[in-house]
Each structure stands twice: as structure tokens, then as C-alpha cells.
Scaffold this motif. Sequence first.
Motif, short mmCIF file in Angstrom:
data_model
loop_
_atom_site.label_atom_id
_atom_site.label_comp_id
_atom_site.label_asym_id
_atom_site.label_seq_id
_atom_site.Cartn_x
_atom_site.Cartn_y
_atom_site.Cartn_z
N VAL A 1 59.05 20.13 -34.79
CA VAL A 1 60.22 20.88 -34.31
C VAL A 1 61.41 20.46 -35.17
CG1 VAL A 1 59.48 21.30 -31.95
CG2 VAL A 1 60.63 19.17 -32.49
N PHE A 2 62.35 21.37 -35.38
CA PHE A 2 63.48 21.06 -36.25
C PHE A 2 64.68 21.93 -35.93
CE2 PHE A 2 60.75 24.15 -38.34
CZ PHE A 2 61.63 25.14 -38.75
N GLU A 3 65.84 21.44 -36.28
CA GLU A 3 67.09 22.20 -36.15
C GLU A 3 67.96 21.89 -37.36
OE1 GLU A 3 69.06 21.22 -32.51
OE2 GLU A 3 67.75 22.50 -31.29
N MET A 4 68.68 22.89 -37.82
CA MET A 4 69.68 22.70 -38.86
C MET A 4 71.04 22.74 -38.19
SD MET A 4 69.58 22.16 -42.20
CE MET A 4 68.22 23.08 -42.95
N GLN A 5 71.82 21.69 -38.39
CA GLN A 5 73.13 21.58 -37.76
C GLN A 5 74.23 21.47 -38.80
OE1 GLN A 5 72.85 18.28 -35.00
NE2 GLN A 5 71.67 19.48 -33.52
N SER A 6 75.42 21.91 -38.42
CA SER A 6 76.58 21.83 -39.30
C SER A 6 77.70 21.07 -38.61
CB SER A 6 77.07 23.23 -39.67
OG SER A 6 78.33 23.15 -40.31
N ALA A 7 78.32 20.15 -39.34
CA ALA A 7 79.45 19.40 -38.80
C ALA A 7 80.67 20.28 -38.60
CB ALA A 7 79.80 18.24 -39.74
N ASP A 8 80.66 21.49 -39.17
CA ASP A 8 81.81 22.38 -39.06
C ASP A 8 81.79 23.25 -37.81
OD1 ASP A 8 83.00 21.57 -41.46
OD2 ASP A 8 81.69 22.89 -42.62
N LEU A 9 80.75 23.12 -36.97
CA LEU A 9 80.64 23.99 -35.80
C LEU A 9 81.06 23.32 -34.50
CD1 LEU A 9 77.38 26.06 -36.39
CD2 LEU A 9 79.69 26.94 -36.10
N GLY A 10 81.49 22.08 -34.54
CA GLY A 10 81.93 21.42 -33.32
C GLY A 10 80.76 21.13 -32.40
N ALA A 11 80.99 21.31 -31.10
CA ALA A 11 79.98 20.96 -30.10
C ALA A 11 78.72 21.81 -30.24
CB ALA A 11 80.56 21.10 -28.69
N GLU B 1 74.36 33.97 -20.75
CA GLU B 1 74.95 32.65 -20.90
C GLU B 1 76.47 32.76 -20.84
OE1 GLU B 1 72.36 29.96 -23.75
OE2 GLU B 1 72.92 31.79 -24.79
N ARG B 2 77.13 31.61 -20.73
CA ARG B 2 78.60 31.62 -20.75
C ARG B 2 79.06 31.87 -22.17
NH1 ARG B 2 82.60 27.89 -21.66
NH2 ARG B 2 81.08 26.20 -21.92
N PRO B 3 79.79 32.97 -22.42
CA PRO B 3 80.20 33.29 -23.78
C PRO B 3 81.15 32.22 -24.34
CG PRO B 3 80.41 35.21 -22.36
CD PRO B 3 80.16 34.03 -21.46
N GLN B 4 80.97 31.92 -25.61
CA GLN B 4 81.85 30.99 -26.32
C GLN B 4 81.71 31.28 -27.80
OE1 GLN B 4 80.09 26.85 -26.21
NE2 GLN B 4 78.82 27.83 -24.64
N ALA B 5 82.48 30.58 -28.62
CA ALA B 5 82.47 30.84 -30.06
C ALA B 5 81.06 30.68 -30.60
CB ALA B 5 83.42 29.88 -30.77
#
Length: 428
Positions: free
Chosen positions: A267-277, A115-119
Amino acid sequence: MGSIQATRGTRDILPEEVRYWQQIEAAAREILGRAAYQEIRTPIFEQTNLFERGIGEATDVVGKEMYTFKDRGDRSITLRPEGTAGVVRSFIEHSLNAQGGVQRLWYCGSMFRYERPQAGRQRQFHQIGVEVLGSPSPRADVEVIAIFADILQALGLKKLVLNLNSIGNASDRLHYREALVSYLTPHKADLDADSQDRLARNPLRILDSKDERTQAILTEAPSVLDHLNPDSQQRFEQVQALLTDLNIPFLINTRLVRGLDYYTHTVFEMQSADLGAQATVGGGGRYDGLVAELGGADTPAVGWAIGIERLVILLQQLHSLPAANVDFYLVSRGTQAEAQAVVLAQKLRQGGFTVELDLSGSAFGKQFKRADRSGAAACLIVGDDEAASQTVQLKWLATGNQDAIAQSQLFDITEELRQKIQAAKLLH
């Protein structure tokens, strides 16, 4: 000749950052252990057809992202792009189902995707994951979600949102796929290029598109929840009710389908508002057909995986870890003193103390500066005079108090030293 650097998409995890990794792994190990999950370790590479059959040849992971090569026996081998398929292969191969009851397994290790590396996203990345095999109950879905939440809570993470959806059974998913294709086909020319390609081979993945124009088209798309049969609907309602009983808040996200073909029902995902996109910390779901697809008996299953790199980013934003836990920093200079220091350091380590021995041979002044930076509770000093008298200078770095003591006496007062070290660390 230039220096050799890490390959693009890989990175070194340096000692200061490793401590965050250890914090995550320790929290996961403790919480999973309390829930009677057992660790499993599978090979880092597998036969390619395991992932083609398990993940789905139409997925981006199999079609675009796998690291696949021929070995010297002309066999097609793939570095694992995710952990579930390998765990299921092991479950079948070793007849773990024959042990009876539900198998609760967890793993931790490297995965590989081109994949394209990113943070927070590298080509070599790391996951902690769980797999519960043998239970069709909605309670199993909720148990793994609750453990997921417990791990994140133990790490002190905040601003987290549980996104939840159901894609029903295989029949529900097929009906929904037909409805979605029917809706999107008249808009095909206006979809982004990836979505146009997915329309024929994996249309549910279009729901994950980040393209603004495609997202605008999807606002009127049919909902998967409208295509669940009564049993699937009731099952999803049970999952929601149990999460509510556990006070685990969630957000119904009808666009959430996950990227792998083996998912069914929850199906589920845990998301954080601190991670941006790249907001997803981890996710998972139920995969009732995968064991049979890979040649085993029909076995219901559910699981998840957490991306460790993204968790590390969150933890670094949340807090700094305290200095390394060193009890004694041992300074020495002179041939006899340095020889005694090696013996002294080893005996103290065998006695349960953490000791950093300065091996530089540099002047005392430079060694003392390193002792101050080490975070140690105390500095032990052996010079020519101490070597001759078989003594050591014991200096408490927080207060500056210093006393001479016989080297042999150190091992007669170990409990007193432990208490003083604990008190000294509280002063830092």
C-alpha cells in the motif's frame, strides 16, 4: 425568487482553472500511453452491492459516505465513490482476462462521497486511476508507483514524499487485526468516538485517526510489519529494492493501511508538504482478492488513484499558466464588415489557426481593449473601408506594427504567418 447555486460539496470548474485540469490529463494520457496502458470508461453509477462487496460494508465509504438511491425499478443504485470496483466489474463482465497477458487500464472521471467539503475535497470529486490486472509480481507494484511519480514529475511538482507499507496477505492482515484489537481494547475508553466504533468493525482504520489522544495511544501499538509471513516480508523487500534501483525515495509508514478492505500486500500514498493537513495527493496498492470477491477468476491486481482537485491546488501554487493560445483576435464593425469577419474567422480556423471573433458589435475602442487582453499574437481588423475593398488590417499586438492586406492573400502566406505568430508569442 433567489438565484440557484451549485449544491454544497460541488463546484464549478471555470475556464481558467480548467486549463490546469487539461494540463494534468494531458500529462497522464501521454505517460500512460508510453507505458501501453489503455483507457477504460465505466458508468458513473453501479448496483450498490458492487461497492458493498468490493469496498467492504465495514468501511466508512460504504457505511457513511455513499450516495445511494432507489431507481424507478426499485433497484438500489450508487454513484461511484471510487473507480477500482467498477473497472474490476467491467474486467469480469467482458472477460478481459481471456485476451491473455496482463491488462493495463486507466480511467479518469467523477466520484461521489458524502463528506465535509474542504479545500481539495468535495462531495463530487475527480480522479485519474490505473489498474494492472493479472500480474502477481512486485515489479507490477513498482511499475505503477514509477508511473505515478513520472506524472507528478512531468507536472513539475516538488516536496513530495512516497509513503510505503505492506499489510501482507489475508492471513497476515487477520493476525495483525487480532494483535491490534488486543492492544487497543484496554484503551477503548480513551479513544476518540470514531475509533471506538471502528474497534469492532474496522480496527485498522484507527491507525488513520487524526485525534491527538488516539495518536498518542498508537505510539506503542504493534507494527503490521511484525506480522508478515516470510513470503510477504520477502515480497515487500523486493518492492523496496526495485524502488531503490529506480532512485524513487520512499518512507516506510507502518500506520499506512488505506481505507478500503480490498487491499493486500503493498500500500502507498504520495503526499505533498504544500497541502497542509490534507497532504495526500493520491495512493493505492495491491488488491489480489478483489476480482474473485466480485465473482471473477482469482486474479492478482494493483493500482492507484490521483485526486485531481488536490493536484490543481499544487499546480496553482507552483506556477501560473500562460495566457490562452490565441493566434488572431478578429475585430469588425458595420453590417458588411461583420458578415465578412464571420467568413474570415471560419476559413482561418479551418486553416489551423486559433481565432477569437469579437461578437459584441461594440465600438472599435472597446474591441481593441479586448484584443489586447486576449493574449492573441495579432489583431485582424475589418471596418467599412476594409469590407468595401476586401482587405483586412493585420496588427501585431506585441510591436504595434500594422499593414493592410487583401483578405484572399492571407491564405497564400499561411506558413509565413505561422512563423510570425510563433515569434510574436515569444515576445509576450
